[in-house]
Write a protein that holds these residues in place. Structure first.
Motif, mmCIF file in Angstrom:
data_model
loop_
_atom_site.group_PDB
_atom_site.id
_atom_site.type_symbol
_atom_site.label_atom_id
_atom_site.label_comp_id
_atom_site.label_asym_id
_atom_site.label_seq_id
_atom_site.Cartn_x
_atom_site.Cartn_y
_atom_site.Cartn_z
ATOM 1 N N GLY A 1 0.807 -1.219 0.000
ATOM 2 C CA GLY A 1 0.000 0.000 0.000
ATOM 3 C C GLY A 1 0.837 1.264 0.000
ATOM 4 N N ILE A 2 1.837 1.325 0.872
ATOM 5 C CA ILE A 2 2.693 2.512 0.949
ATOM 6 C C ILE A 2 3.586 2.613 -0.285
ATOM 7 N N ALA B 1 11.717 -1.105 4.881
ATOM 8 C CA ALA B 1 11.683 -1.018 6.342
ATOM 9 C C ALA B 1 10.909 0.227 6.755
ATOM 10 N N ASN B 2 10.595 0.288 8.043
ATOM 11 C CA ASN B 2 9.916 1.484 8.554
ATOM 12 C C ASN B 2 10.206 1.672 10.030
ATOM 13 N N VAL B 3 10.002 2.910 10.489
ATOM 14 C CA VAL B 3 9.936 3.251 11.914
ATOM 15 C C VAL B 3 8.644 4.033 12.077
ATOM 16 N N GLY B 4 7.626 3.404 12.609
ATOM 17 C CA GLY B 4 6.345 4.078 12.717
ATOM 18 C C GLY B 4 5.856 4.522 11.355
ATOM 19 N N ASN B 5 5.635 5.830 11.191
ATOM 20 C CA ASN B 5 5.132 6.346 9.912
ATOM 21 C C ASN B 5 6.237 6.816 8.976
ATOM 22 N N LEU B 6 7.499 6.461 9.277
ATOM 23 C CA LEU B 6 8.611 6.738 8.369
ATOM 24 C C LEU B 6 8.953 5.464 7.596
ATOM 25 N N TYR B 7 9.063 5.601 6.279
ATOM 26 C CA TYR B 7 9.309 4.433 5.425
ATOM 27 C C TYR B 7 10.609 4.618 4.649
ATOM 28 N N PHE B 8 11.429 3.576 4.708
ATOM 29 C CA PHE B 8 12.758 3.585 4.108
ATOM 30 C C PHE B 8 12.668 2.881 2.751
ATOM 31 N N PRO C 1 19.871 5.103 -9.540
ATOM 32 C CA PRO C 1 19.661 4.425 -8.256
ATOM 33 C C PRO C 1 19.566 5.446 -7.128
ATOM 34 N N SER C 2 18.627 5.227 -6.216
ATOM 35 C CA SER C 2 18.416 6.214 -5.162
ATOM 36 C C SER C 2 17.989 5.555 -3.867
ATOM 37 N N ARG C 3 18.123 6.312 -2.781
ATOM 38 C CA ARG C 3 17.658 5.936 -1.443
ATOM 39 C C ARG C 3 16.852 7.122 -0.914
ATOM 40 N N ALA C 4 15.825 6.831 -0.135
ATOM 41 C CA ALA C 4 14.990 7.916 0.391
ATOM 42 C C ALA C 4 14.265 7.462 1.647
ATOM 43 N N ILE C 5 13.785 8.442 2.407
ATOM 44 C CA ILE C 5 12.920 8.195 3.558
ATOM 45 C C ILE C 5 11.670 9.047 3.368
ATOM 46 N N PHE C 6 10.511 8.401 3.448
ATOM 47 C CA PHE C 6 9.233 9.086 3.296
ATOM 48 C C PHE C 6 8.460 9.046 4.609
ATOM 49 N N ARG C 7 7.692 10.087 4.838
ATOM 50 C CA ARG C 7 6.791 10.123 5.984
ATOM 51 C C ARG C 7 5.346 10.010 5.490
ATOM 52 N N LEU C 8 4.593 9.097 6.093
ATOM 53 C CA LEU C 8 3.168 8.981 5.805
ATOM 54 C C LEU C 8 2.424 9.958 6.702
ATOM 55 N N GLU C 9 1.772 10.935 6.084
ATOM 56 C CA GLU C 9 1.093 11.980 6.839
ATOM 57 C C GLU C 9 -0.285 11.499 7.309
ATOM 58 N N ASP D 1 -3.102 12.685 6.684
ATOM 59 C CA ASP D 1 -4.134 12.738 5.642
ATOM 60 C C ASP D 1 -3.928 11.679 4.564
ATOM 61 N N GLY D 2 -2.940 10.798 4.776
ATOM 62 C CA GLY D 2 -2.710 9.711 3.832
ATOM 63 C C GLY D 2 -1.735 10.022 2.724
ATOM 64 N N THR D 3 -1.260 11.256 2.642
ATOM 65 C CA THR D 3 -0.258 11.604 1.638
ATOM 66 C C THR D 3 1.136 11.237 2.147
ATOM 67 N N VAL D 4 2.109 11.256 1.240
ATOM 68 C CA VAL D 4 3.485 10.939 1.616
ATOM 69 C C VAL D 4 4.384 12.135 1.330
ATOM 70 N N THR D 5 5.379 12.324 2.211
ATOM 71 C CA THR D 5 6.316 13.438 2.094
ATOM 72 C C THR D 5 7.744 12.915 2.178
ATOM 73 N N PRO D 6 8.599 13.194 1.182
ATOM 74 C CA PRO D 6 10.006 12.796 1.310
ATOM 75 C C PRO D 6 10.711 13.692 2.318
ATOM 76 N N ILE D 7 11.366 13.100 3.313
ATOM 77 C CA ILE D 7 12.111 13.900 4.291
ATOM 78 C C ILE D 7 13.615 13.774 4.089
ATOM 79 N N TRP D 8 14.030 12.831 3.254
ATOM 80 C CA TRP D 8 15.454 12.713 2.885
ATOM 81 C C TRP D 8 15.526 11.906 1.602
ATOM 82 N N GLU D 9 16.343 12.379 0.659
ATOM 83 C CA GLU D 9 16.521 11.688 -0.614
ATOM 84 C C GLU D 9 17.960 11.820 -1.079
ATOM 85 N N ASP D 10 18.436 10.821 -1.783
ATOM 86 C CA ASP D 10 19.806 10.852 -2.302
ATOM 87 C C ASP D 10 19.854 9.947 -3.525
ATOM 88 N N SER D 11 20.584 10.348 -4.556
ATOM 89 C CA SER D 11 20.562 9.598 -5.811
ATOM 90 C C SER D 11 21.854 9.748 -6.582
#
Length: 268
Positions: free
Chosen positions: A184-185, A210-217, A239-247, A249-259
């Motif tokens: 889903g995420i 992986a995840n920590v609560g509402n943060l998704y790796f 190729p990239s790595r990122a961490i997203f936060r599930l808000e 309201d159900g939307t997602v926000t990138p809080i860290w990205e690298d590529s």
């Protein structure tokens, strides 16, 4: 082959240059506050490393400033590129230590002596299914006219059989959960990327590992470019790595990205 559908150039520029590197030491989320995170890549079958992009801009990181100061004194880039354009010119100032991957990885003792103290500690190295604690062994770098230029702090003996493909490093332990039911995420995050107007995009899907609560790796990578890279056969050029936060309201926000840009947008 260069008429690919690749990741948004806008996103890439945000990832590749120092605004995103600054976020490695100041992620806008209370869960990861005061935690530095970095990308980890298998650059070749011989070299796995914590990778930091060489910004080459005015708002440079400490790593850029160290390299630029030494480079200005010793003309590392000029000597390297001259030797690549003209085979009659010998390579000066660097030792070529690995040519088996996408980059010719280079070594310079003066640069290493100043870079290594910046990362002279143990890091938590997270793979797709587990983690272990390792300390960087050596410093090498990759210079290319078109691709992302990189600084690489090599790590040895990461147990890929136990922990999967290495993805991320942090200076403090992150209590992440390596879950299984992320469909889903994943759809939300892939929809987020697909909604961005793209000059360049490939078809590599983003995966949550992986995840920590509402943060998704997450990572966007097929890992095949490590061993076989060509414009005819490679499918993952960013190729990239990122961490997203599930808000809430159900939307997602990138809080860290690298590529990495392995396609070479500046030369296209």
């Amino acid at each position: 082959m260069r008429s690919l559908y690749l990741l948004s150039a806008l996103i890439l520029l945000g990832i590749l240059y120092p605004d995103q590197q600054a976020k490695a030491t100041g992620i806008d989320d209370k869960t990861l506050k005061n935690t530095s995170v970095y990308s980890v890549y298998e650059l070749s079958s011989k070299t796995t490393a914590i990778v930091i992009n060489y910004a080459e801009t005015d708002s440079a990181t400490v790593f850029d400033k160290i390299f630029d100061r030494i480079e200005e004194q010793d003309s590392i880039k000029a000597n390297w590129f001259y030797s690549q354009f003209d085979e009659s010119i010998p390579v000066r100032g660097v030792e070529i230590v690995d040519t088996s991957g996408v980059y010719s990885l280079l070594y310079n003792k003066k640069v290493e002596n100043e870079m290594m103290p910046q990362m002279n500690k143990e890091f938590y190295i997270y793979g797709t299914k587990g983690f272990e604690v390792l300390k960087p062994e050596k410093f090498v770098f990759g210079l290319d006219e078109c691709k992302t230029n990189i600084f690489a702090f090599t790590i040895d003996k990461f147990d890929s059989n136990k922990n999967g493909t290495p993805i991320l490093a942090s200076d403090k332990k992150i209590e992440i959960v390596f879950g299984r039911n992320y469909q889903g995420i994943e759809r939300k995050i892939n929809d987020y990327y697909n909604s961005i107007e793209a000059d360049y995009r490939d078809n590599t899907p983003t995966k949550v590992y992986a995840n920590v609560g509402n943060l998704y790796f997450v990572y966007t990578d097929d890992f095949k470019w490590r061993d076989t890279f060509s414009f005819d056969n490679t499918e993952c050029f960013f190729p990239s790595r990122a961490i997203f936060r599930l808000e809430k309201d159900g939307t997602v926000t990138p809080i860290w990205e690298d590529s990495l840009d392995l396609f070479g947008i500046p030369c296209d």
